[in-house]
Structures are given as structure tokens and as C-alpha cells.
Write an enzyme that holds these catalytic residues in place. Structure first.
Site, mmCIF file in Angstrom:
data_model
loop_
_atom_site.group_PDB
_atom_site.id
_atom_site.type_symbol
_atom_site.label_atom_id
_atom_site.label_comp_id
_atom_site.label_asym_id
_atom_site.label_seq_id
_atom_site.Cartn_x
_atom_site.Cartn_y
_atom_site.Cartn_z
ATOM 1 N N GLU A 1 7.243 -2.898 9.331
ATOM 2 C CA GLU A 1 6.224 -3.281 8.346
ATOM 3 C C GLU A 1 6.879 -4.099 7.242
ATOM 4 O O GLU A 1 7.966 -3.763 6.772
ATOM 5 C CB GLU A 1 5.573 -2.061 7.659
ATOM 6 N N GLU B 1 7.524 6.629 8.403
ATOM 7 C CA GLU B 1 7.874 6.969 7.023
ATOM 8 C C GLU B 1 7.817 8.467 6.714
ATOM 9 O O GLU B 1 6.964 8.909 5.941
ATOM 10 C CB GLU B 1 6.968 6.208 6.055
HETATM 11 C C1 FCB Z 1 3.326 1.859 4.152
HETATM 12 C C2 FCB Z 1 2.451 2.537 5.162
HETATM 13 C C3 FCB Z 1 1.283 1.705 5.630
HETATM 14 C C4 FCB Z 1 0.684 0.887 4.513
HETATM 15 C C5 FCB Z 1 1.749 0.141 3.743
HETATM 16 C C6 FCB Z 1 1.235 -0.726 2.637
HETATM 17 O O1 FCB Z 1 3.962 2.802 3.367
HETATM 18 O O2 FCB Z 1 3.200 2.884 6.293
HETATM 19 O O3 FCB Z 1 0.366 2.562 6.245
HETATM 20 O O4 FCB Z 1 -0.092 1.684 3.714
HETATM 21 O O5 FCB Z 1 2.679 1.035 3.227
#
Ligand code: FCB
Length: 446
Positions: free
Chosen positions: A351, A163
């Protein structure tokens, strides 16, 4: 019945600063997140990652839980300050920690997926200007090259950055993340250097010619919708999309920054003279996959008072404890757009998940049915997208266990495994028990 193919990865993810603790152990020196979290009011209730989930001391136990759940792969990040605690000072003890983790995983046939940078820049690098300094790219290259030398052969999946939007914009424009700057120009410089370092590291990686090992980057992408069809709202949505999504997707996959955003940013901060000739060629170096972190959609409207003329609007869908809407259809929109407008590369959801206010019952159980439903509807979308011909190869649930949720500290629980921060006891929530079944059946019908 809809089955996940055998080679589809059902995994889970964490990040170093969020779980490890042991911040002064094994030769580690501070990162910008140690510094940032120790400054008043940056993090909820002054929480820090000093102890976190104490994973540093519990690798064996934690891998055992992963094995019990049966995940195909575990995504974690390496703390750069364990490997190079000071500039040019290599720390073999740091390597030993991760080597041990990788060996434990391999023992259990869990494929390690490693993020090289999940926001915890060594403080020494920040003291020399951090990602604003173009030299940081080469410090990062040195660190990554060392890691490839040490572990390259044993790791099937590498993610250069997690990110870059958050590391640059949240950290340097909005001041919500380390290092806590509030300056758009700084943020744009950082974003550019992060992207450039990605390309340079992809090139360094390719020289090794590892077999069965691939490299990519992870972006947090959020499909953006205008709150109304009014012209100014539609323009606001386009800007927001440029700011969140296109500023990162376009250089990586099209080899140029989006022109409308270049114009807008130049009006705000002057000429983007930190983008040098040849940089975009490097940034767009061929990679092997694109990682996507997807949590929610964004709805925006025109806002004449904000610098970039848009602001977020609350949607009407059911929300998680983060206040984020549960919007799986938007993940479908997003994946379809990536396929149509950007790339045929394999995609991974690196994620996806949800925080809820979990309650531990008298018999030590956590009935997190909301989380199960959240994951299920997103996995359904993935199956749909694959059926439509989408090239999506895996899903990493965020997160393996509850952890330090950045500026929210320990107040938000994303884990499928509950962590009691007083005792460090781990308890598998119902979602972990459910995920285990899904993985075993390779199907959502369990
Ligand atoms: C993302 C991050 C991760 C976690 C999630 C909820 O932005 O990559 O580390 O905090 O959100």
C-alpha cells in the site's frame, strides 16, 4: 529510460469492509467493524460500512474498471464473517462471492493478491475473547486452511495479516479502531497472537505445496526521526521505532522481540507471560516475501506525560488530507534499512497512496494532480532502490477506489477512482488515467 521490468507488479488494493457493503447478505454475519462503527462517536458522522461502495453487487463493473486501467494485480481482502458467519458454520455462499471475483479477475488476466485478515474479525470470535484469546489463532488457521482449499491454486499471492500494528495497537491500546479497547497489555497480547497466527498459517499453507503461489505478511512501517539531537528526543525516537516497527519486524525476521521494548513494556504491564516457549520459532517461520505499507514518516519528541514517553511532532513537508507528510525520501530510508538490517526477501509495497480533497468538475472530471505527483515521487524512489540492488517486486496503489476510511468514514478519499456515494457512480480520476499510461508504458516517462 527507467523501465519497470515485466515481472514488476503494478497493482492496486482495497479491503473487504471498506468497499463491499452487503453486510447482511449472502449469509454474512457482523464483524467487529460492524459493531464498532455502529457505536456512537467511533466513526466520523456515524458512517458505517453497511453499503460502502456496494462492491458486493458490482464485482463485474469494478473488475471491468480494473481491466481498463490495466493493473497487473488486484489486492483485496476476504471477509472472514462471510466464510464462517458463526463458529464452525461454513458458508458456501461466501466462498461463491470470492470465487466469482477471482474468476472475473483471471478472465482479465489480473493476478489476485489476497489479504486473509484486514481487521474485520467476526463478532462471534470477539465474543469469545477475540485475539486476546489464544484459541483465536486456531479459528484463524481453520478459516485460512478452508480458503487455501477453495482458492489456493488460483491465487499467486497471499498476505496473512494487514498491519498487525493497527489491529493490535490502534484497536486495543488507543481505542481508535475496533474493538475499541484502551489497554496496553491487551494490545500486546493481541499483537503476539496475530504474529503467532501468521506463523501458524504460513506453516499450514506450505503443506499444500501450491505451485506459483507465495505467502507473506504486510506491516505498516514508518521511519522515525528524532525532532532534535537532544538525548531525550533521541531516546523517544528509539522507543517510537520500537513500538511501530521493531516490535513486528524483529520477531518475524530475527526470531526475537527487541529487548529494550520488552523491558519497557514489562515495566508498564508486568511480565509478558503470554509469550510461550516455541512461539518465536513459529512466528519467524520462513515466508516468501515481506509486504510494506508506506504512507509517511514520523517525527517524535520526548513527552514526559505520555505512557511511553514520546509523542509525534508535525513535520514541515507538504501534507495530504490526512495531515500526513509527503516524504518519499523516507521510504528510501526505510527500504534501505530493511535490506541492510532485516532481510533479503522480496519486498512489495502493498500500500502507498494519498487522500486529497477531490473536486468533481462540471464535466465530471477529477483533476487530482497532487495525487499523481505523490504516486510519481514514490514510484521514482522504488526505481532508485531497485537500481541500487533492492529486491522490490511490486507496488500496490492504495486505493483502487474511494472507500470507508475506518474512523474517518467516507470523509477521506484515497481512490484513483472516484465514488459518488449517493449514486454509486464510479469516475476515473486523472490519477487513474495517468496510472493506466504508466502501466502501459512500464515507465514513469509518459
Ligand atoms: C492503511 C490500511 C488501509 C487504508 C490505508 C489508508 O493503514 O491498511 O486499509 O485505510 O491505511
Amino acid at each position: 529510460m527507467n523501465k519497470f521490468e515485466d515481472d514488476f507488479i503494478l497493482g492496486t488494493a482495497t479491503a473487504a469492509y471498506q468497499i463491499e457493503g452487503g453486510v447482511n447478505e449472502g449469509g454474512r454475519m457482523p464483524s467487529i467493524w460492524d459493531t464498532f462503527s455502529k457505536k456512537e462517536e467511533n466513526v466520523f458522522m456515524g458512517h458505517t460500512g453497511d453499503i460502502a461502495c456496494d462492491h458486493y453487487h458490482r464485482v463485474k463493473e469494478d473488475v471491468k474498471i480494473l481491466d481498463n486501467i490495466g493493473v497487473d494485480s488486484y489486492r483485496f481482502s476476504i471477509s472472514w464473517s462471510r466464510i464462517f458467519p458463526c463458529k464452525d458454520e461454513f458458508n458456501p455462499e461466501g466462498v461463491k462471492f470470492y470465487k466469482n471475483l477471482i474468476n472475473e479477475l483471471k478472465d482479465k488476466k489480473i493476478a489476485p493478491a489476497i489479504t486473509l485478515y484486514h481487521w474485520d474479525l467476526p463478532q462471534w470470535a470477539q465474543d469469545l475473547g477475540g485475539w486476546e484469546n489464544r484459541d483465536c489463532i486456531y479459528w484463524f488457521e481453520d478459516y485460512c486452511t478452508r480458503i487455501f482449499e477453495e482458492f489456493g491454486q488460483d491465487v499467486s499471492m497471499w498476505i496473512t495479516h494487514n498491519e498487525p500494528f493497527c489491529a493490535s495497537i490502534l484497536g486495543n491500546y488507543l481505542g481508535m479502531h475496533a474493538p475499541g479497547n484502551k489497554d496496553l497489555k491487551k494490545a500486546l497480547i493481541v499483537a503476539h497472537h496475530l504474529l503467532l497466527s501468521h506463523g501458524i498459517v504460513v506453516r499450514a499453507f506450505k503443506k499444500f505445496k501450491f505451485e506459483n503461489s507465495k505467502i507473506g505478511i504486510t506491516l505498516n512501517l514508518s521511519p522515525t526521526y528524532a525532532v532534535s539531537m537532544k538525548k531525550e528526543d533521541v531516546i523517544a525516537a528509539k522507543i517510537s521505532d520500537g513500538y511501530n516497527n521493531r516490535w513486528f519486524l524483529d520477531p518475524l525476521l530475527k526470531g526475537h522481540y527487541p529487548e529494550d521494548m520488552v523491558d519497557l513494556y514489562e515495566k508498564e504491564v508486568g511480565v509478558l507471560d503470554f509469550i510461550l516457549e516455541g512461539d518465536l520459532n513459529i512466528i519467524s517461520t520462513d515466508m516468501d516475501f515481506l509486504g510494506i505499507n508506506y504512507y509517511t514518516r514520523s517525527i517524535v519528541e520526548y513527552d514526559g506525560h505520555s505512557q511511553l514517553k514520546f509523542r509525534g511532532v508535525d513535520g514541515e513537508k507538504e501534507k495530504t488530507a490526512m495531515g500526513w507528510e509527503n516524504s518519499p525520501e523516507s521510504m528510501h530510508d526505510l527500504l534501505t534499512r530493511i535490506k541492510q538490517e532485516y532481510t533479503k526477501l522480496p519486498l512489495y509495497i502493498t500500500e502507498n497512496g494519498a487522500a486529497y480533497d477531490d473536486v468533481v468538475t462540471g464535466d465530471n472530471k477529477i483533476h487530482d494532480i497532487d495525487r499523481i505527483n505523490f504516486i510519481k515521487v514514490h514510484l521514482k524512489v522504488i526505481q532508485e532502490f531497485i537500481k541500487e540492488g533492492g529486491n522490490l517486486k511490486g507496488y500496490y496503489l492504495w486505493s483502487f477506489m474511494d472507500n470507508f476510511e475506518w474512523s474517518y468514514g467516507y470523509s477521506k478519499r484515497f481512490g484513483m477512482v472516484y465514488v459518488n456515494y449517493n449514486t454509486q457512480e464510479r469516475i476515473m480520476k486523472d490519477s487513474a488515467i495517468w496510472y493506466k499510461k504508466i502501466i502501459k508504458a512500464r515507465s514513469l516517462e509518459v
